[in-house]
Scaffold this active site. Sequence first.
Site, PDB file in Angstrom:
ATOM      1  N   CYS A 239       0.870  -1.183   0.000  1.00 54.24           N
ATOM      2  CA  CYS A 239       0.000   0.000   0.000  1.00 54.24           C
ATOM      3  C   CYS A 239       0.903   1.228   0.000  1.00 54.24           C
ATOM      4  O   CYS A 239       0.932   2.007   0.950  1.00 54.24           O
ATOM      5  CB  CYS A 239      -0.919  -0.002   1.211  1.00 54.24           C
ATOM      6  SG  CYS A 239      -1.983  -1.454   1.365  1.00 54.24           S
ATOM      7  N   ALA A 240       1.638   1.417  -1.088  1.00 52.80           N
ATOM      8  CA  ALA A 240       2.756   2.361  -1.099  1.00 52.80           C
ATOM      9  C   ALA A 240       2.330   3.815  -1.101  1.00 52.80           C
ATOM     10  O   ALA A 240       3.096   4.681  -0.667  1.00 52.80           O
ATOM     11  CB  ALA A 240       3.649   2.077  -2.308  1.00 52.80           C
ATOM     12  N   GLY A 244       6.551   7.212   0.462  1.00 53.71           N
ATOM     13  CA  GLY A 244       7.459   7.602   1.535  1.00 53.71           C
ATOM     14  C   GLY A 244       8.211   6.441   2.152  1.00 53.71           C
ATOM     15  O   GLY A 244       9.436   6.497   2.337  1.00 53.71           O
ATOM     16  N   LYS A 245       7.500   5.369   2.472  1.00 56.53           N
ATOM     17  CA  LYS A 245       8.167   4.216   3.085  1.00 56.53           C
ATOM     18  C   LYS A 245       8.973   3.438   2.060  1.00 56.53           C
ATOM     19  O   LYS A 245      10.018   2.870   2.391  1.00 56.53           O
ATOM     20  CB  LYS A 245       7.140   3.324   3.787  1.00 56.53           C
ATOM     21  CG  LYS A 245       6.561   3.961   5.046  1.00 56.53           C
ATOM     22  CD  LYS A 245       5.662   3.008   5.787  1.00 56.53           C
ATOM     23  CE  LYS A 245       5.103   3.669   7.049  1.00 56.53           C
ATOM     24  NZ  LYS A 245       4.181   4.787   6.728  1.00 56.53           N
ATOM     25  N   ASP A 306       1.074  -0.876   4.759  1.00 53.30           N
ATOM     26  CA  ASP A 306       0.731   0.379   5.439  1.00 53.30           C
ATOM     27  C   ASP A 306      -0.743   0.613   5.139  1.00 53.30           C
ATOM     28  O   ASP A 306      -1.108   1.303   4.187  1.00 53.30           O
ATOM     29  CB  ASP A 306       1.615   1.508   4.907  1.00 53.30           C
ATOM     30  CG  ASP A 306       1.444   2.800   5.688  1.00 53.30           C
ATOM     31  OD1 ASP A 306       0.630   2.824   6.633  1.00 53.30           O
ATOM     32  OD2 ASP A 306       2.111   3.789   5.357  1.00 53.30           O
ATOM     33  N   CYS A 359      -1.563   4.295  10.733  1.00 50.84           N
ATOM     34  CA  CYS A 359      -1.392   5.580  11.423  1.00 50.84           C
ATOM     35  C   CYS A 359      -2.643   5.848  12.254  1.00 50.84           C
ATOM     36  O   CYS A 359      -3.190   6.948  12.272  1.00 50.84           O
ATOM     37  CB  CYS A 359      -1.099   6.712  10.451  1.00 50.84           C
ATOM     38  SG  CYS A 359      -2.321   6.929   9.134  1.00 50.84           S
TER      39      CYS A 359
END
Length: 429
Positions: A239-240, A244-245, A306, A359
């Site tokens: 789930c890019a 960022g990750k 993510d 998050c």
Amino acid sequence: MRLGGRLAAAIEVLEDINRRHRPAADALRDWGLSHRFAGGGDRAAIGNIVYDALRRKRSAGWLLGDETPRATGFGALLLEWGQTAQSLNAALEGDKFAPPLLSNAELATVAGRKLADAPDEVRADSPDWCVPLLKEAFGEAWVEEGAALAARPPLDLRTNTLQATRAKVLAELAETGAEPAHLASQGIRIAPIAGDGRHPNVQAEPAFQKGWFEVQDEGSQIAAELADAKPGMQVLDYCAGAGGKSLALSAAMENKGQVFAHDAEKQRLAPIFDRMRRSENRNIQVVAREQELAPLTGHMDIVLVDAPCTGSGTWRRRPDAKWRLTSRQLDTRKAEQSAILDVAKGFVKPGGLLVYITCSVFPEENGGQVSNFLARHKGFAPVDHAALWQARFPGHDAAARLGPQFGISLSPALSGTDGFYFCALRKVA
């Protein structure tokens, strides 16, 4: 513009947000387009009042005895700008663009109230329906954590170690007040702004254009570090989003091995291409179509999820989302998370890791989701998260909530980061 005009504009924007149930950023952008005379300083100050009023909506309204845009706008200045009721009236007096001064009744209400005496849910600035979720997440610290989620956020950066060192970036950004982050090994922090201030436009810095750093919350950086990607590994960022990750994982891998960046909503991947070019991340492959992932099945050392979530851990940055969120949306996100995990697990090789990140601070999206996954799939087992944390961040045990089975939780009051959840599950069969 004087303070009175800025406050009146902020109240106008808050009324637009309430009336049209729209994101604050959209309402502020439209206000700026229709009021082109306002300078950058004016727009920044108006934005500060709007976001302060949204972060502190309950406590600001409680001080005035109402939760109208006018009350929360005035209350935000009392809570976050160092104003008293008397000094605020004095600052607005004689300004033809200012809203009406605080009335005698409002002055009496403010004088008779101290925030320390407010109900817990007011001091936590939480919607009523979220109170049980915060209590479950934080126990006796739930009011403190709720208040921290309603505070102004810092600006966090991640050094791109493919291009620079943290010391080099800090030297380049010395005029901004940048300091090393408390936990993230390559993190840099610029403190929260005060009053009508604004963070520096770091993306205009030559160092940013040269790819020396990225904007990324320290909590997100920590989650990427905990994934422990090594040079030569095969990693799927399932789930890019904007990447960022993926960029952080690629840097940790020293451009060796492969990072596959995928997102079900392929338009979200659009920013990653410019970011890759600027930062010289050369081992990232962007995979937009689900069917193109088939050759990766059973071959990944790490599959990082993510997951889409309520975003409750980011309320200090997106406070308007806090008041739009509903229990039905929470249920929708939980169903999405479950479905994504069930698919993503298939890409993990024997002995590899399925890394689940949100998050969110809500247990139902975090440990509860992991527990349900493990009940459905017997071939995975949690790593020792306490040992993982100690290995990556020795001496900082008090900076995270460590569950021996169900992961690591970060939060503003405890960790100084946005709210994040991390759990690594090893494929054992």
